[in-house]
Design a protein around this motif. Structure first.
Motif, PDB file in Angstrom:
ATOM      1  N   GLY A  35      -8.016 -48.881 -70.250  1.00 26.43           N
ATOM      2  CA  GLY A  35      -9.456 -48.823 -70.414  1.00 26.43           C
ATOM      3  C   GLY A  35     -10.227 -49.009 -69.135  1.00 26.43           C
ATOM      4  N   TRP A  36     -11.448 -48.532 -69.145  1.00 21.40           N
ATOM      5  CA  TRP A  36     -12.429 -48.803 -68.098  1.00 21.40           C
ATOM      6  C   TRP A  36     -13.428 -49.795 -68.685  1.00 21.40           C
ATOM      7  CZ3 TRP A  36     -12.336 -47.652 -63.095  1.00 21.40           C
ATOM      8  CH2 TRP A  36     -11.522 -46.606 -62.654  1.00 21.40           C
ATOM      9  N   LEU A  47     -16.024 -53.047 -72.573  1.00 19.20           N
ATOM     10  CA  LEU A  47     -15.152 -51.877 -72.556  1.00 19.20           C
ATOM     11  C   LEU A  47     -16.008 -50.631 -72.742  1.00 19.20           C
ATOM     12  CD1 LEU A  47     -12.250 -50.633 -72.688  1.00 19.20           C
ATOM     13  CD2 LEU A  47     -12.346 -51.023 -75.156  1.00 19.20           C
ATOM     14  N   ALA A  49     -14.631 -47.262 -72.006  1.00 16.72           N
ATOM     15  CA  ALA A  49     -13.777 -46.119 -72.334  1.00 16.72           C
ATOM     16  C   ALA A  49     -12.342 -46.595 -72.454  1.00 16.72           C
ATOM     17  CB  ALA A  49     -13.886 -45.030 -71.272  1.00 16.72           C
ATOM     18  N   GLN A  50     -11.630 -46.073 -73.436  1.00 17.55           N
ATOM     19  CA  GLN A  50     -10.217 -46.403 -73.543  1.00 17.55           C
ATOM     20  C   GLN A  50      -9.425 -45.154 -73.863  1.00 17.55           C
ATOM     21  OE1 GLN A  50      -9.925 -49.428 -76.661  1.00 17.55           O
ATOM     22  NE2 GLN A  50      -9.338 -47.871 -78.137  1.00 17.55           N
ATOM     23  N   THR A  52      -5.572 -43.789 -75.122  1.00 19.73           N
ATOM     24  CA  THR A  52      -4.273 -44.137 -75.678  1.00 19.73           C
ATOM     25  C   THR A  52      -3.170 -43.464 -74.859  1.00 19.73           C
ATOM     26  OG1 THR A  52      -4.097 -42.256 -77.174  1.00 19.73           O
ATOM     27  CG2 THR A  52      -5.353 -44.156 -77.954  1.00 19.73           C
ATOM     28  N   ILE A  57      -9.181 -40.507 -76.485  1.00 16.17           N
ATOM     29  CA  ILE A  57     -10.167 -41.262 -75.716  1.00 16.17           C
ATOM     30  C   ILE A  57     -11.345 -41.658 -76.605  1.00 16.17           C
ATOM     31  CG2 ILE A  57     -11.614 -41.306 -73.661  1.00 16.17           C
ATOM     32  CD1 ILE A  57      -9.947 -38.967 -72.588  1.00 16.17           C
ATOM     33  N   TYR A  59     -15.214 -43.698 -76.322  1.00 17.98           N
ATOM     34  CA  TYR A  59     -16.227 -44.139 -75.388  1.00 17.98           C
ATOM     35  C   TYR A  59     -17.241 -45.050 -76.075  1.00 17.98           C
ATOM     36  CZ  TYR A  59     -14.586 -40.209 -72.541  1.00 17.98           C
ATOM     37  OH  TYR A  59     -13.814 -39.337 -71.808  1.00 17.98           O
ATOM     38  N   CYS A  95     -10.610 -51.506 -64.263  1.00 19.22           N
ATOM     39  CA  CYS A  95      -9.644 -50.905 -65.181  1.00 19.22           C
ATOM     40  C   CYS A  95      -8.638 -51.984 -65.573  1.00 19.22           C
ATOM     41  CB  CYS A  95      -8.951 -49.708 -64.565  1.00 19.22           C
ATOM     42  SG  CYS A  95      -8.192 -49.992 -62.959  1.00 19.22           S
ATOM     43  N   ALA A  98      -6.338 -52.041 -72.557  1.00 13.70           N
ATOM     44  CA  ALA A  98      -7.431 -52.080 -73.529  1.00 13.70           C
ATOM     45  C   ALA A  98      -6.862 -52.300 -74.928  1.00 13.70           C
ATOM     46  CB  ALA A  98      -8.244 -50.793 -73.455  1.00 13.70           C
ATOM     47  N   PRO A  99      -7.682 -52.762 -75.870  1.00 12.29           N
ATOM     48  CA  PRO A  99      -9.081 -53.130 -75.690  1.00 12.29           C
ATOM     49  C   PRO A  99      -9.299 -54.470 -74.992  1.00 12.29           C
ATOM     50  CG  PRO A  99      -8.411 -53.566 -77.933  1.00 12.29           C
ATOM     51  CD  PRO A  99      -7.242 -52.878 -77.275  1.00 12.29           C
TER      52      PRO A  99
END
Length: 115
Positions: A35-36, A47, A49-50, A52, A57, A59, A95, A98-99
């Protein structure tokens, strides 16, 4: 333990674009959701953006339609393409897995959107 290093931040004007980069080392990231995250001054890290392992993705509403995340499993890297940037996007971007960021947080990269 995975180490993450973020780069690519800078100062841009509203409406401009910027691409952030994330390099990971210490482990194969292919099994993980990545994630970002960003931390806006005065707020908790969130969080945004994530991705898999198979590339699905999600957002946050605040960035959906403007940001595009991607990952390269072979290179253990991620990118975050940001467009139509707004002053409220100003913050430090990170980065991690995630989550929940399970690895130590890197230094992050500062993004400042200002005219």
């Amino acid at each position: 333990q995975v180490q993450f290093v973020e780069s690519g931040g800078g100062l841009v004007q509203p409406g401009e674009s910027l691409t952030l980069f994330c390099a990971a080392s210490g482990s194969d990231l292919r099994p993980y959701i990545l994630g970002w995250f960003r931390q806006i001054p005065g707020k908790q890290r969130e969080l945004i953006a994530q991705i898999t392992p198979i590339g699905v993705i999600n957002y946050a509403l605040s960035v959906k339609g403007r940001f595009t995340a991607s990952r390269d499993n072979a290179k253990n890297t991620m990118t975050l393409q940001m467009s139509s940037l707004k002053p409220e996007d100003t913050g430090v971007y990170y980065c991690n897995t995630a989550p929940i960021g399970r690895s130590d947080w890197g230094q992050g990269t500062q993004v400042t959107v200002s005219s």
